[in-house]
Motif scaffolding. Structure first.
Motif, PDB file in Angstrom:
ATOM      1  N   TRP A 207      41.591  42.687   8.061  1.00 20.05           N
ATOM      2  CA  TRP A 207      42.728  42.863   8.962  1.00 20.05           C
ATOM      3  C   TRP A 207      43.877  41.954   8.557  1.00 20.05           C
ATOM      4  CZ3 TRP A 207      45.306  39.781  12.552  1.00 20.05           C
ATOM      5  CH2 TRP A 207      46.134  40.464  13.456  1.00 20.05           C
ATOM      6  N   LEU A 208      43.571  40.690   8.287  1.00 20.03           N
ATOM      7  CA  LEU A 208      44.608  39.738   7.894  1.00 20.03           C
ATOM      8  C   LEU A 208      45.288  40.162   6.591  1.00 20.03           C
ATOM      9  CD1 LEU A 208      42.711  36.417   8.709  1.00 20.03           C
ATOM     10  CD2 LEU A 208      44.730  37.304   9.912  1.00 20.03           C
ATOM     11  N   GLN A 209      44.480  40.557   5.617  1.00 21.07           N
ATOM     12  CA  GLN A 209      45.033  40.967   4.329  1.00 21.07           C
ATOM     13  C   GLN A 209      45.902  42.210   4.457  1.00 21.07           C
ATOM     14  OE1 GLN A 209      41.857  41.277   1.465  1.00 21.07           O
ATOM     15  NE2 GLN A 209      41.355  39.102   1.631  1.00 21.07           N
ATOM     16  N   ASN A 210      45.473  43.171   5.263  1.00 18.58           N
ATOM     17  CA  ASN A 210      46.246  44.408   5.441  1.00 18.58           C
ATOM     18  C   ASN A 210      47.594  44.166   6.100  1.00 18.58           C
ATOM     19  OD1 ASN A 210      44.644  46.279   4.217  1.00 18.58           O
ATOM     20  ND2 ASN A 210      43.497  46.772   6.042  1.00 18.58           N
ATOM     21  N   ARG A 211      47.693  43.112   6.872  1.00 19.65           N
ATOM     22  CA  ARG A 211      48.940  42.810   7.561  1.00 19.65           C
ATOM     23  C   ARG A 211      49.748  41.730   6.858  1.00 19.65           C
ATOM     24  NH1 ARG A 211      45.842  45.550  10.177  1.00 19.65           N
ATOM     25  NH2 ARG A 211      46.286  46.754  12.013  1.00 19.65           N
ATOM     26  N   GLY A 212      49.250  41.270   5.704  1.00 16.20           N
ATOM     27  CA  GLY A 212      49.979  40.271   4.928  1.00 16.20           C
ATOM     28  C   GLY A 212      50.049  38.913   5.602  1.00 16.20           C
ATOM     29  N   ILE A 213      49.071  38.613   6.436  1.00 16.04           N
ATOM     30  CA  ILE A 213      49.042  37.333   7.151  1.00 16.04           C
ATOM     31  C   ILE A 213      48.296  36.313   6.293  1.00 16.04           C
ATOM     32  CG2 ILE A 213      48.245  36.134   9.227  1.00 16.04           C
ATOM     33  CD1 ILE A 213      48.446  38.937  10.637  1.00 16.04           C
ATOM     34  N   GLU A 214      48.942  35.206   6.024  1.00 15.06           N
ATOM     35  CA  GLU A 214      48.334  34.187   5.176  1.00 15.06           C
ATOM     36  C   GLU A 214      47.262  33.423   5.947  1.00 15.06           C
ATOM     37  OE1 GLU A 214      50.937  31.749   2.903  1.00 15.06           O
ATOM     38  OE2 GLU A 214      52.328  33.399   2.573  1.00 15.06           O
ATOM     39  N   TYR A 215      46.190  33.104   5.234  1.00 10.73           N
ATOM     40  CA  TYR A 215      45.090  32.347   5.814  1.00 10.73           C
ATOM     41  C   TYR A 215      44.444  31.528   4.713  1.00 10.73           C
ATOM     42  CZ  TYR A 215      42.108  35.843   3.626  1.00 10.73           C
ATOM     43  OH  TYR A 215      41.492  36.655   2.708  1.00 10.73           O
ATOM     44  N   GLU A 216      43.609  30.618   5.137  1.00  9.24           N
ATOM     45  CA  GLU A 216      42.859  29.795   4.210  1.00  9.24           C
ATOM     46  C   GLU A 216      41.445  29.678   4.760  1.00  9.24           C
ATOM     47  OE1 GLU A 216      43.301  25.331   2.260  1.00  9.24           O
ATOM     48  OE2 GLU A 216      44.566  25.922   3.930  1.00  9.24           O
ATOM     49  N   ILE A 217      40.473  29.677   3.868  1.00 10.31           N
ATOM     50  CA  ILE A 217      39.083  29.510   4.285  1.00 10.31           C
ATOM     51  C   ILE A 217      38.628  28.137   3.829  1.00 10.31           C
ATOM     52  CG2 ILE A 217      36.729  30.360   4.089  1.00 10.31           C
ATOM     53  CD1 ILE A 217      37.906  33.139   3.555  1.00 10.31           C
ATOM     54  N   LYS A 218      38.119  27.367   4.784  1.00 13.40           N
ATOM     55  CA  LYS A 218      37.645  26.021   4.479  1.00 13.40           C
ATOM     56  C   LYS A 218      36.225  25.835   5.009  1.00 13.40           C
ATOM     57  CE  LYS A 218      42.033  23.547   4.428  1.00 13.40           C
ATOM     58  NZ  LYS A 218      42.724  22.370   4.954  1.00 13.40           N
ATOM     59  N   SER A 219      35.466  25.037   4.288  1.00 12.51           N
ATOM     60  CA  SER A 219      34.129  24.661   4.720  1.00 12.51           C
ATOM     61  C   SER A 219      34.232  23.738   5.929  1.00 12.51           C
ATOM     62  CB  SER A 219      33.404  23.939   3.581  1.00 12.51           C
ATOM     63  OG  SER A 219      32.249  23.291   4.054  1.00 12.51           O
TER      64      SER A 219
END
Length: 115
Positions: free
Chosen positions: A83-95
């Motif tokens: 969903w985030l990628q399809n809407r071009g919303i930036e995110y980061e995944i962290k441990s």
């Protein structure tokens, strides 16, 4: 990565705890999700009798099986990435080892924990 990961979405000031296995979404998973969500014409084969199955019906069943097989073992948390990628919303995944939730809260983030 740790036991949990966090998807950090700066635009929304949101941090969501997800499975540690959620690091990215694979291209074949994206393709399968696109096919499911963008399918214009869905065939209803529920009431087709076996004796009346056509080659077109078999092709439809085969394609549906191929899509579903691509998503076997799919982590539900990856739908958020899709969903985030399809809407071009930036995110980061962290441990969880790289995230201090108290600091995120102090920075104005809402933290959503898994139950």
């Amino acid at each position: 990565m740790g036991w949990s990961n966090y998807i950090i979405i700066p635009e929304f000031k949101l941090a969501i705890e997800v499975s540690r296995y959620v690091e990215d979404i694979e291209e074949y998973e994206k393709d399968a999700l696109y096919k499911i969500t963008e399918e214009d014409e869905v065939e209803d084969l529920e009431n087709v009798k076996v004796s009346k199955i056509t080659v077109k019906d078999l092709t439809t069943l085969y394609n549906a099986h191929k899509i579903v097989s691509s998503l076997t073992g799919f982590e539900i948390d990856k739908l958020l990435l899709f969903w985030l990628q399809n809407r071009g919303i930036e995110y980061e995944i962290k441990s969880e080892f790289d995230v201090t939730t108290d600091q995120l809260k102090d920075d104005g983030y809402t933290v959503i924990y898994r139950t």
